[in-house]
Design a protein around this motif. Structure first.
Motif, PDB file in Angstrom:
ATOM      1  N   MET A   1       0.826  -1.200   0.000  1.00  0.00           N
ATOM      2  CA  MET A   1       0.000   0.000   0.000  1.00  0.00           C
ATOM      3  C   MET A   1       0.872   1.267   0.000  1.00  0.00           C
ATOM      4  SD  MET A   1      -2.935  -1.333  -0.110  1.00  0.00           S
ATOM      5  CE  MET A   1      -4.151  -0.109   0.321  1.00  0.00           C
TER       6      MET A   1
ATOM      7  N   ASN B   1       2.293   2.923  -2.431  1.00  0.00           N
ATOM      8  CA  ASN B   1       1.980   3.898  -3.478  1.00  0.00           C
ATOM      9  C   ASN B   1       0.476   4.085  -3.679  1.00  0.00           C
ATOM     10  OD1 ASN B   1       4.741   4.281  -4.086  1.00  0.00           O
ATOM     11  ND2 ASN B   1       4.715   2.382  -5.270  1.00  0.00           N
ATOM     12  N   PHE B   2      -0.325   3.773  -2.664  1.00  0.00           N
ATOM     13  CA  PHE B   2      -1.787   3.884  -2.772  1.00  0.00           C
ATOM     14  C   PHE B   2      -2.198   5.342  -2.900  1.00  0.00           C
ATOM     15  CE2 PHE B   2      -5.987   4.364  -0.713  1.00  0.00           C
ATOM     16  CZ  PHE B   2      -6.737   3.577  -1.581  1.00  0.00           C
ATOM     17  N   ASP B   3      -3.031   5.618  -3.917  1.00  0.00           N
ATOM     18  CA  ASP B   3      -3.550   6.973  -4.133  1.00  0.00           C
ATOM     19  C   ASP B   3      -5.070   6.898  -4.010  1.00  0.00           C
ATOM     20  OD1 ASP B   3      -4.489   9.402  -5.106  1.00  0.00           O
ATOM     21  OD2 ASP B   3      -2.942   9.527  -6.660  1.00  0.00           O
ATOM     22  N   GLU B   4      -5.583   7.425  -2.918  1.00  0.00           N
ATOM     23  CA  GLU B   4      -7.012   7.323  -2.636  1.00  0.00           C
ATOM     24  C   GLU B   4      -7.857   7.996  -3.710  1.00  0.00           C
ATOM     25  OE1 GLU B   4     -10.289   8.430   0.820  1.00  0.00           O
ATOM     26  OE2 GLU B   4      -8.163   8.649   1.282  1.00  0.00           O
ATOM     27  N   GLU B   5      -7.429   9.134  -4.227  1.00  0.00           N
ATOM     28  CA  GLU B   5      -8.197   9.846  -5.251  1.00  0.00           C
ATOM     29  C   GLU B   5      -8.303   9.015  -6.534  1.00  0.00           C
ATOM     30  OE1 GLU B   5      -6.795  13.819  -5.909  1.00  0.00           O
ATOM     31  OE2 GLU B   5      -6.943  14.334  -3.790  1.00  0.00           O
ATOM     32  N   LYS B   6      -7.211   8.397  -6.962  1.00  0.00           N
ATOM     33  CA  LYS B   6      -7.234   7.541  -8.153  1.00  0.00           C
ATOM     34  C   LYS B   6      -8.127   6.325  -7.925  1.00  0.00           C
ATOM     35  CE  LYS B   6      -2.721   8.609 -10.142  1.00  0.00           C
ATOM     36  NZ  LYS B   6      -1.381   8.074 -10.456  1.00  0.00           N
ATOM     37  N   PHE B   7      -8.067   5.781  -6.723  1.00  0.00           N
ATOM     38  CA  PHE B   7      -8.887   4.612  -6.384  1.00  0.00           C
ATOM     39  C   PHE B   7     -10.374   4.959  -6.470  1.00  0.00           C
ATOM     40  CE2 PHE B   7     -11.088   2.063  -3.098  1.00  0.00           C
ATOM     41  CZ  PHE B   7     -10.879   0.809  -3.638  1.00  0.00           C
ATOM     42  N   VAL B   8     -10.781   6.075  -5.874  1.00  0.00           N
ATOM     43  CA  VAL B   8     -12.175   6.502  -5.895  1.00  0.00           C
ATOM     44  C   VAL B   8     -12.607   6.815  -7.329  1.00  0.00           C
ATOM     45  CG1 VAL B   8     -13.786   8.302  -5.146  1.00  0.00           C
ATOM     46  CG2 VAL B   8     -12.198   7.291  -3.510  1.00  0.00           C
TER      47      VAL B   8
ATOM     48  N   GLU C   1     -11.460   5.525 -10.074  1.00  0.00           N
ATOM     49  CA  GLU C   1     -11.583   4.237 -10.777  1.00  0.00           C
ATOM     50  C   GLU C   1     -12.871   3.526 -10.381  1.00  0.00           C
ATOM     51  OE1 GLU C   1     -10.349   2.123 -13.650  1.00  0.00           O
ATOM     52  OE2 GLU C   1      -9.233   3.940 -13.237  1.00  0.00           O
TER      53      GLU C   1
END
Length: 120
Positions: free
Chosen positions: A100, A102-109, A111
């Motif tokens: 986790m 490099n986890f990017d919450e904005e990119k995840f949401v 997607e």
């Protein structure tokens, strides 16, 4: 989808009359691409035999076996279907690691919002 029960429509009948309940249920099965899994008499008396206990599905390939067991307890026999299942087994000594860092919450949401999840 699975539909089963005592539907009181004799699937062994070959009536030519289009108004019979059996003819109507057979056309419904055909319309919705349903397969009747039971092919022999399920109610046997001294003078008659009929196939009125149905097991119907739209995925017959997921059934490994089906049939009728004549128990003698009742004039209705026992109908059954055995559904295939697959068991996914992990290989031994396999470790799953999730990084986790490099986890990017904005990119995840973003997607997730692109996905069609079947909600209206």
């Amino acid at each position: 989808m699975y539909v089963l029960g005592d539907l009181n429509c004799d699937m062994l009948k070959t009536d030519k009359d289009s108004n019979t309940p059996t003819k109507k249920i057979k056309s419904l099965y055909e319309l919705y691409q349903l397969s009747q899994l039971i092919g022999e008499a399920t109610r046997i008396t001294m003078t008659t035999s009929s196939l009125i206990d149905h097991i119907v599905t739209n995925t017959p390939e997921k059934i490994s076996d089906s049939g009728v067991i004549h128990t003698g307890i009742s004039d209705h026999s026992l109908v059954f279907a055995i559904r295939k299942i697959s068991v996914v087994r992990k290989q031994e000594n396999t470790v799953e690691i999730r990084n986790m860092k490099n986890f990017d919450e904005e990119k995840f949401v973003a997607e997730l919002l692109k996905q069609h999840l079947g909600y209206v």
